[in-house]
Design a protein around this motif. Structure first.
Motif, PDB file in Angstrom:
ATOM      1  N   VAL A 140      48.597  28.734   5.695  1.00 41.36           N
ATOM      2  CA  VAL A 140      46.924  28.980   5.774  1.00 41.36           C
ATOM      3  C   VAL A 140      46.591  28.391   6.915  1.00 41.36           C
ATOM      4  O   VAL A 140      46.631  27.143   7.430  1.00 41.36           O
ATOM      5  CB  VAL A 140      46.489  28.292   4.510  1.00 41.36           C
ATOM      6  N   ASP A 141      45.802  29.027   7.808  1.00 40.60           N
ATOM      7  CA  ASP A 141      45.170  28.564   8.995  1.00 40.60           C
ATOM      8  C   ASP A 141      43.625  28.885   8.674  1.00 40.60           C
ATOM      9  O   ASP A 141      43.295  29.807   8.035  1.00 40.60           O
ATOM     10  CB  ASP A 141      45.539  29.209  10.187  1.00 40.60           C
ATOM     11  N   VAL A 142      42.876  27.814   9.009  1.00 38.27           N
ATOM     12  CA  VAL A 142      41.433  27.695   8.787  1.00 38.27           C
ATOM     13  C   VAL A 142      40.704  27.226  10.302  1.00 38.27           C
ATOM     14  O   VAL A 142      40.938  26.558  10.960  1.00 38.27           O
ATOM     15  CB  VAL A 142      41.101  26.786   7.888  1.00 38.27           C
ATOM     16  N   LEU A 143      39.662  27.987  10.516  1.00 36.62           N
ATOM     17  CA  LEU A 143      38.789  27.748  11.536  1.00 36.62           C
ATOM     18  C   LEU A 143      37.285  27.194  11.237  1.00 36.62           C
ATOM     19  O   LEU A 143      36.775  28.011  10.302  1.00 36.62           O
ATOM     20  CB  LEU A 143      38.697  28.882  12.624  1.00 36.62           C
ATOM     21  N   HIS A 144      36.860  26.077  11.759  1.00 36.40           N
ATOM     22  CA  HIS A 144      35.755  25.653  11.271  1.00 36.40           C
ATOM     23  C   HIS A 144      34.663  25.513  12.418  1.00 36.40           C
ATOM     24  O   HIS A 144      34.963  25.043  13.639  1.00 36.40           O
ATOM     25  CB  HIS A 144      35.878  23.968  10.917  1.00 36.40           C
ATOM     26  N   THR A 145      33.410  26.047  12.027  1.00 37.15           N
ATOM     27  CA  THR A 145      32.455  26.045  13.241  1.00 37.15           C
ATOM     28  C   THR A 145      31.023  25.341  12.640  1.00 37.15           C
ATOM     29  O   THR A 145      29.983  25.640  13.593  1.00 37.15           O
ATOM     30  CB  THR A 145      31.834  27.581  13.753  1.00 37.15           C
ATOM     31  N   ASP A 146      30.888  25.211  11.417  1.00 34.44           N
ATOM     32  CA  ASP A 146      29.524  25.068  10.742  1.00 34.44           C
ATOM     33  C   ASP A 146      29.837  23.896   9.587  1.00 34.44           C
ATOM     34  O   ASP A 146      28.781  24.262   8.540  1.00 34.44           O
ATOM     35  CB  ASP A 146      28.728  26.295  10.598  1.00 34.44           C
ATOM     36  N   MET A 147      30.183  23.113   9.646  1.00 35.60           N
ATOM     37  CA  MET A 147      30.641  22.325   8.475  1.00 35.60           C
ATOM     38  C   MET A 147      29.431  21.513   8.154  1.00 35.60           C
ATOM     39  O   MET A 147      29.331  20.991   7.031  1.00 35.60           O
ATOM     40  CB  MET A 147      31.748  21.160   8.860  1.00 35.60           C
ATOM     41  N   ASN A 148      28.458  21.380   8.835  1.00 37.41           N
ATOM     42  CA  ASN A 148      27.102  20.627   8.593  1.00 37.41           C
ATOM     43  C   ASN A 148      26.194  21.238   8.129  1.00 37.41           C
ATOM     44  O   ASN A 148      24.890  21.123   7.800  1.00 37.41           O
ATOM     45  CB  ASN A 148      26.652  19.848   9.704  1.00 37.41           C
ATOM     46  N   ALA A 160      31.224  21.580  14.047  1.00 35.81           N
ATOM     47  CA  ALA A 160      29.775  21.791  13.591  1.00 35.81           C
ATOM     48  C   ALA A 160      28.992  22.579  14.608  1.00 35.81           C
ATOM     49  O   ALA A 160      29.249  23.533  14.742  1.00 35.81           O
ATOM     50  CB  ALA A 160      29.276  20.376  13.179  1.00 35.81           C
ATOM     51  N   ASP A 161      28.059  21.797  15.228  1.00 32.78           N
ATOM     52  CA  ASP A 161      27.124  22.651  16.103  1.00 32.78           C
ATOM     53  C   ASP A 161      27.935  23.235  17.178  1.00 32.78           C
ATOM     54  O   ASP A 161      28.670  22.440  18.121  1.00 32.78           O
ATOM     55  CB  ASP A 161      26.248  21.672  16.748  1.00 32.78           C
ATOM     56  N   GLN A 162      27.756  24.568  17.528  1.00 32.90           N
ATOM     57  CA  GLN A 162      28.217  25.281  18.548  1.00 32.90           C
ATOM     58  C   GLN A 162      27.305  25.232  19.902  1.00 32.90           C
ATOM     59  O   GLN A 162      26.121  25.443  19.775  1.00 32.90           O
ATOM     60  CB  GLN A 162      28.647  26.565  18.093  1.00 32.90           C
ATOM     61  N   PRO A 163      27.904  25.115  20.974  1.00 31.12           N
ATOM     62  CA  PRO A 163      27.141  25.530  22.333  1.00 31.12           C
ATOM     63  C   PRO A 163      26.388  26.510  22.351  1.00 31.12           C
ATOM     64  O   PRO A 163      27.247  27.683  21.927  1.00 31.12           O
ATOM     65  CB  PRO A 163      28.074  24.995  23.529  1.00 31.12           C
ATOM     66  N   GLY A 164      25.415  26.904  22.937  1.00 31.06           N
ATOM     67  CA  GLY A 164      24.609  27.975  22.849  1.00 31.06           C
ATOM     68  C   GLY A 164      23.743  28.329  21.850  1.00 31.06           C
ATOM     69  O   GLY A 164      22.998  29.335  21.789  1.00 31.06           O
ATOM     70  N   VAL A 193      22.345  31.318  11.288  1.00 29.50           N
ATOM     71  CA  VAL A 193      23.354  31.983  11.290  1.00 29.50           C
ATOM     72  C   VAL A 193      24.552  31.628  12.409  1.00 29.50           C
ATOM     73  O   VAL A 193      25.631  31.977  12.329  1.00 29.50           O
ATOM     74  CB  VAL A 193      23.491  33.316  10.955  1.00 29.50           C
ATOM     75  N   CYS A 194      23.882  31.236  13.624  1.00 30.45           N
ATOM     76  CA  CYS A 194      24.706  31.119  14.829  1.00 30.45           C
ATOM     77  C   CYS A 194      26.200  30.324  14.689  1.00 30.45           C
ATOM     78  O   CYS A 194      27.153  31.046  15.110  1.00 30.45           O
ATOM     79  CB  CYS A 194      23.717  30.713  16.104  1.00 30.45           C
ATOM     80  N   ASP A 195      25.975  29.041  14.325  1.00 40.35           N
ATOM     81  CA  ASP A 195      26.975  28.236  14.375  1.00 40.35           C
ATOM     82  C   ASP A 195      28.040  29.085  13.188  1.00 40.35           C
ATOM     83  O   ASP A 195      29.213  29.178  13.382  1.00 40.35           O
ATOM     84  CB  ASP A 195      26.569  26.953  13.771  1.00 40.35           C
ATOM     85  N   HIS A 196      27.613  29.337  12.169  1.00 34.26           N
ATOM     86  CA  HIS A 196      28.567  29.933  10.950  1.00 34.26           C
ATOM     87  C   HIS A 196      29.223  31.123  11.803  1.00 34.26           C
ATOM     88  O   HIS A 196      30.580  31.239  11.323  1.00 34.26           O
ATOM     89  CB  HIS A 196      27.670  30.483   9.913  1.00 34.26           C
ATOM     90  N   GLN A 197      28.530  32.097  12.219  1.00 40.80           N
ATOM     91  CA  GLN A 197      29.120  33.279  12.424  1.00 40.80           C
ATOM     92  C   GLN A 197      30.079  33.252  13.961  1.00 40.80           C
ATOM     93  O   GLN A 197      30.843  34.088  14.488  1.00 40.80           O
ATOM     94  CB  GLN A 197      27.958  34.383  12.931  1.00 40.80           C
ATOM     95  N   ARG A 198      29.951  32.034  14.702  1.00 39.80           N
ATOM     96  CA  ARG A 198      30.936  31.773  15.907  1.00 39.80           C
ATOM     97  C   ARG A 198      32.044  31.878  15.572  1.00 39.80           C
ATOM     98  O   ARG A 198      33.226  32.162  16.514  1.00 39.80           O
ATOM     99  CB  ARG A 198      30.284  30.473  16.493  1.00 39.80           C
ATOM    100  N   SER A 199      32.640  31.417  14.269  1.00 41.03           N
ATOM    101  CA  SER A 199      33.965  31.533  13.888  1.00 41.03           C
ATOM    102  C   SER A 199      34.556  32.973  14.020  1.00 41.03           C
ATOM    103  O   SER A 199      35.880  33.207  14.559  1.00 41.03           O
ATOM    104  CB  SER A 199      34.085  30.987  12.498  1.00 41.03           C
ATOM    105  N   VAL A 200      33.697  33.981  13.701  1.00 40.71           N
ATOM    106  CA  VAL A 200      34.204  35.407  13.745  1.00 40.71           C
ATOM    107  C   VAL A 200      34.425  35.847  15.201  1.00 40.71           C
ATOM    108  O   VAL A 200      35.569  36.459  15.768  1.00 40.71           O
ATOM    109  CB  VAL A 200      33.183  36.243  13.204  1.00 40.71           C
TER     110      VAL A 200
END
Length: 455
Positions: free
Chosen positions: A209-217, A236-240, A253-260
């Protein structure tokens, strides 16, 4: 519960919104709904759309119980299931076509898009959450049918986005963890934060199982939930991404969808995103976690399809956290140097460091300003310098130590040695300079020398 419901609705409204492509009537398209369906509410209905290298632009719906009716499905090939998340507007995800093509480039496989838009498309997020268990039961039955007809569970890879990550976990749990791999792209947080491992994605759900986190907060799930968890920019917070609500839905939605988008970029091999094992992002930024000797092959894990090459090591190590930083846009990759300095100054100084690499008339700058650094007599300091651009060759380096002192005399800082080690380019030489006298808050420039040129 109303405030949470409102928060989730606002945050996820329009997530991955897009329009389906115009294709031949003989193709089976992802279910395209609109807001009227979402307001009225949809009941769960699961469709499975098959793509192979022979029909990358024309999905074929598979009968759940009669696999032989779809001749393009070859159970001798590995199979990747792509599972979307909550769809509060009902529109198809804009990334479906991209991920299908990129997965097919990795190897000859069956790519099956799990279309549960009828069920996921509800303004009430909690209704969609309740449907994840039912959808998982449906998908579990299909995979068991595949197994009965000759498919190996170890050759199956579930890729789940947001709420779809937990759906994938439920399927894996139903199959006693015998699925080959589950990839979770920023697993959904609301309604899962306090869940037990049985009620969310966890490492026991698959062999790997591999997981990518981009919006934990916000809309992502806090913690570690795989054999390896990648934390982009700390998870958490993603640049841009927008920092204020005035930016509209992108703020939510920006931080959350950055994972994709990071995963797509990794599949496309245009960005090599290396994760460094560490207990925290702050320690990674301090340059304390830049070694990967424990991993086989002897290199740090890289996000993407081929991270499974580290599977045996990661399973033995237990749950491993790895961290990396990105730029604000494609190709997301930063140029990373380990910078080792030895200072010799009479007075103790505290400050942050600004480093510029110059190549011709262009330059790129790294700011090591996440905390104040200590500079004193004969002190070794290690920095992690991350640059947005990869400028080669480096003709000049400029350095400034900003102490914030604006009213007193400028104190001198003597650098006995400074060494730049390119972490992800072992073919490039180390760059050094020796015995530099500089003043605080003033930039000093020098031409780097090969480290072995000094006695």
């Amino acid at each position: 519960m109303f405030p949470l419901r409102l928060l989730v609705l606002l945050g996820l409204l329009g997530l991955y919104e897009g329009q389906g492509e115009t294709r031949s009537s003989s193709c089976d398209d992802f279910t395209d709904l609109d807001l009227s369906h979402c307001f009225m509410g949809t009941s769960l209905y699961v469709r499975l759309l098959l793509y192979t290298r022979a029909n990358l632009d024309c999905g074929r719906e598979i009968n759940h119980h009669h696999l032989s009716s779809q001749p393009l499905l070859d159970l001798r090939r590995p199979t990747a299931f792509v599972i979307h998340g909550y769809r509060p507007t009902g529109a198809p995800p804009i990334w479906i076509n991209h991920i299908v093509h990129l997965l097919a480039e990795q190897e000859d496989m069956n790519v099956i898009v799990v279309d549960w838009n009828r069920g996921a498309a509800n303004l009430n997020y909690f209704t969609a959450v309740t449907y994840t268990g039912e959808a998982a039961h449906n998908l579990t039955g299909f995979i068991r049918t595949m197994q009965e007809e000759g498919a190996s569970l170890s050759s199956i890879h579930l890729i789940g986005v947001s709420l779809g990550a937990h759906l994938a976990g439920f399927v894996g749990a139903n199959l006693k963890g015998k699925i080959g791999r589950i990839t979770g792209l920023d697993p959904a947080g609301p309604m899962f934060t306090s869940a037990t491992p049985e009620g969310r994605l966890d490492p026991s759900d698959a062999m790997f199982v591999d997981v990518l986190h981009t919006d934990m907060n916000s809309f992502g799930l806090i913690g570690a939930h795989g054999h390896i968890d990648f934390y982009a920019n700390g998870g958490a917070d993603q640049p841009g991404c927008p920092k204020t609500i005035f930016s509209g839905k992108s703020y939510f939605v920006c931080d959350h969808q950055r994972s994709v988008f990071l995963f797509l970029c990794a599949l496309n091999r245009t960005c090599k995103l290396t994760g460094y094992p560490c207990s925290s992002y702050s320690r990674f930024l301090d340059g304390q976690c830049l070694q990967c000797e424990a991993f086989k092959p002897a290199s740090c894990p890289v996000l993407g399809y081929n991270v499974s090459q580290w599977r045996d090591t990661l399973v033995q190590l237990g749950q491993t956290k790895v961290f990396f930083s990105t730029t604000a846009s494609l190709p997301y990759r930063k140029l990373i140097y380990r910078v080792d300095m030895v200072t010799w100054n009479q007075y103790l100084r505290w400050g942050v460091v600004y480093i510029r690499l110059h190549s011709g008339r262009t330059f790129t700058e790294a700011r090591v300003d996440h905390k104040l650094l200590r500079f004193e007599q004969y002190t070794s300091t290690r920095l992690l310098a991350q640059f947005d651009e990869d400028l080669q060759p480096v003709h000049k380096i400029s350095l400034r130590i900003n102490t914030g002192n604006i009213i007193g005399p400028r104190y001198k800082i003597r650098l006995l040695r400074i060494r730049f080690t390119p972490l992800e380019h072992p073919d490039r030489p180390l760059m050094c300079r020796y015995d530099i006298i500089m003043e605080e808050n003033m930039e000093v420039a020098f031409r780097p020398l090969p480290c072995d040129s000094h006695p």
